[in-house]
Design a protein around this motif. Structure first.
Motif, mmCIF file in Angstrom:
data_model
loop_
_atom_site.group_PDB
_atom_site.id
_atom_site.type_symbol
_atom_site.label_atom_id
_atom_site.label_comp_id
_atom_site.label_asym_id
_atom_site.label_seq_id
_atom_site.Cartn_x
_atom_site.Cartn_y
_atom_site.Cartn_z
ATOM 1 N N LEU A 142 0.823 -1.209 0.000
ATOM 2 C CA LEU A 142 0.000 0.000 0.000
ATOM 3 C C LEU A 142 0.861 1.265 0.000
ATOM 4 O O LEU A 142 0.501 2.269 -0.604
ATOM 5 C CB LEU A 142 -0.943 0.007 1.206
ATOM 6 C CG LEU A 142 -2.130 -0.956 1.106
ATOM 7 C CD1 LEU A 142 -2.865 -1.058 2.432
ATOM 8 C CD2 LEU A 142 -3.101 -0.516 0.013
ATOM 9 N N THR A 143 2.009 1.217 0.674
ATOM 10 C CA THR A 143 2.931 2.359 0.664
ATOM 11 C C THR A 143 3.484 2.570 -0.739
ATOM 12 O O THR A 143 3.550 3.702 -1.233
ATOM 13 C CB THR A 143 4.100 2.145 1.655
ATOM 14 O OG1 THR A 143 3.575 1.964 2.969
ATOM 15 C CG2 THR A 143 5.042 3.354 1.654
ATOM 16 N N ILE A 144 3.869 1.460 -1.405
ATOM 17 C CA ILE A 144 4.360 1.552 -2.783
ATOM 18 C C ILE A 144 3.260 2.080 -3.703
ATOM 19 O O ILE A 144 3.500 2.916 -4.577
ATOM 20 C CB ILE A 144 4.867 0.175 -3.277
ATOM 21 C CG1 ILE A 144 6.134 -0.226 -2.515
ATOM 22 C CG2 ILE A 144 5.153 0.198 -4.784
ATOM 23 C CD1 ILE A 144 6.585 -1.653 -2.736
ATOM 24 N N GLY A 145 2.027 1.602 -3.489
ATOM 25 C CA GLY A 145 0.894 2.075 -4.290
ATOM 26 C C GLY A 145 0.627 3.559 -4.089
ATOM 27 O O GLY A 145 0.396 4.295 -5.056
ATOM 28 N N GLY A 146 0.668 3.995 -2.828
ATOM 29 C CA GLY A 146 0.470 5.414 -2.520
ATOM 30 C C GLY A 146 1.551 6.279 -3.138
ATOM 31 O O GLY A 146 1.282 7.358 -3.679
ATOM 32 N N LEU A 147 2.789 5.772 -3.077
ATOM 33 C CA LEU A 147 3.914 6.498 -3.669
ATOM 34 C C LEU A 147 3.762 6.569 -5.187
ATOM 35 O O LEU A 147 4.069 7.585 -5.812
ATOM 36 C CB LEU A 147 5.224 5.794 -3.299
ATOM 37 C CG LEU A 147 6.526 6.544 -3.567
ATOM 38 C CD1 LEU A 147 6.569 7.876 -2.836
ATOM 39 C CD2 LEU A 147 7.724 5.695 -3.180
ATOM 40 N N GLY A 148 3.249 5.480 -5.775
ATOM 41 C CA GLY A 148 3.001 5.463 -7.221
ATOM 42 C C GLY A 148 1.969 6.510 -7.619
ATOM 43 O O GLY A 148 2.152 7.231 -8.607
ATOM 44 N N LEU A 149 0.877 6.609 -6.852
ATOM 45 C CA LEU A 149 -0.147 7.630 -7.106
ATOM 46 C C LEU A 149 0.448 9.028 -6.986
ATOM 47 O O LEU A 149 0.165 9.921 -7.785
ATOM 48 C CB LEU A 149 -1.304 7.487 -6.097
ATOM 49 C CG LEU A 149 -2.379 6.449 -6.413
ATOM 50 C CD1 LEU A 149 -3.325 6.313 -5.231
ATOM 51 C CD2 LEU A 149 -3.163 6.831 -7.663
#
Length: 211
Positions: free
Chosen positions: A14-21
């Motif tokens: 989820l952290t990687i996903g948030g960073l991607g966004l």
């Protein structure tokens, strides 16, 4: 107890996903603003580089708008190579570009996360419904702005539970006691992500979560 309380796999993804966004939001804002400015950027640069202070301020202002010190530097290299601008003029602009890129960090510090969803909705409507090219371009900018803060919200919500994880807290305490190591890790993350704004955003998110 720590292993039961925290799902580390979810936290990481989820952290990687948030960073991607967050990064995608910055890219959309950057692309939109560059399209909005168009060829006028080069004209403005040539007019406002006739003085060191003007050069720095212009570099900072334009980079704050296009949200990319790398893009700004590439433009300057092109102008110097073309003989349109001198190397001396470009130095002030590069310094200004590094100041201007901190604008994203300042936006994050304002904590205007509530604007994420309205910005995404408004930006999407402007891109889909807008008839003029300029409306679609600014819709792109607003949509990117919303995604940027949605990414931050995601990261913030994910890392908050880590405040109760002794291992994670101890790691940050030890890291804070070795400033050189902190500088190295910050440099490494920025090199990998190619965005100092992303590193600053991640750092501010961790700090606001009490980590």
């Amino acid at each position: 107890l720590e292993a039961i309380a925290i799902d580390w796999k979810s936290v990481i993804f989820l952290t990687i996903g948030g960073l991607g966004l967050f990064l995608f939001g910055i890219k959309m804002m950057s692309d939109g603003l560059r399209k909005a400015a168009g060829k006028n950027i080069k004209k403005v640069l040539l007019v406002l580089t006739k003085g060191r202070i003007k050069s720095v301020l212009t570099g900072a202002g334009i980079t704050a708008l296009i949200q990319s010190s790398s893009a700004m530097t590439v433009i300057l290299i092109g102008l110097v190579n073309a003989g349109v601008m001198t190397f001396g003029q470009s130095i002030g602009m590069v310094m200004g570009a590094n100041i201007g890129t901190t604008f994203t960090g300042q936006l994050i510090a304002f904590k205007i996360k509530a604007l994420a969803y309205p910005a995404i909705g408004i930006g999407f409507l402007m891109m889909m419904v807008g008839r003029r090219k300029s409306t679609k371009v600014w819709g792109n900018v607003i949509f990117g702005f919303g995604l940027l803060f949605l990414g931050l919200n995601t990261m913030s919500d994910v890392v908050k539970p880590l405040r109760t994880a002794p291992t994670f807290v101890d790691a940050f305490v030890k890291l804070s006691q070795v400033p050189i190591l902190s500088v190295f890790i910050g440099t490494l993350i920025t090199v990998l992500l190619q965005s100092s704004s992303a590193t600053v955003g991640l750092t501010i998110t961790l700090a606001s979560a009490g980590l």
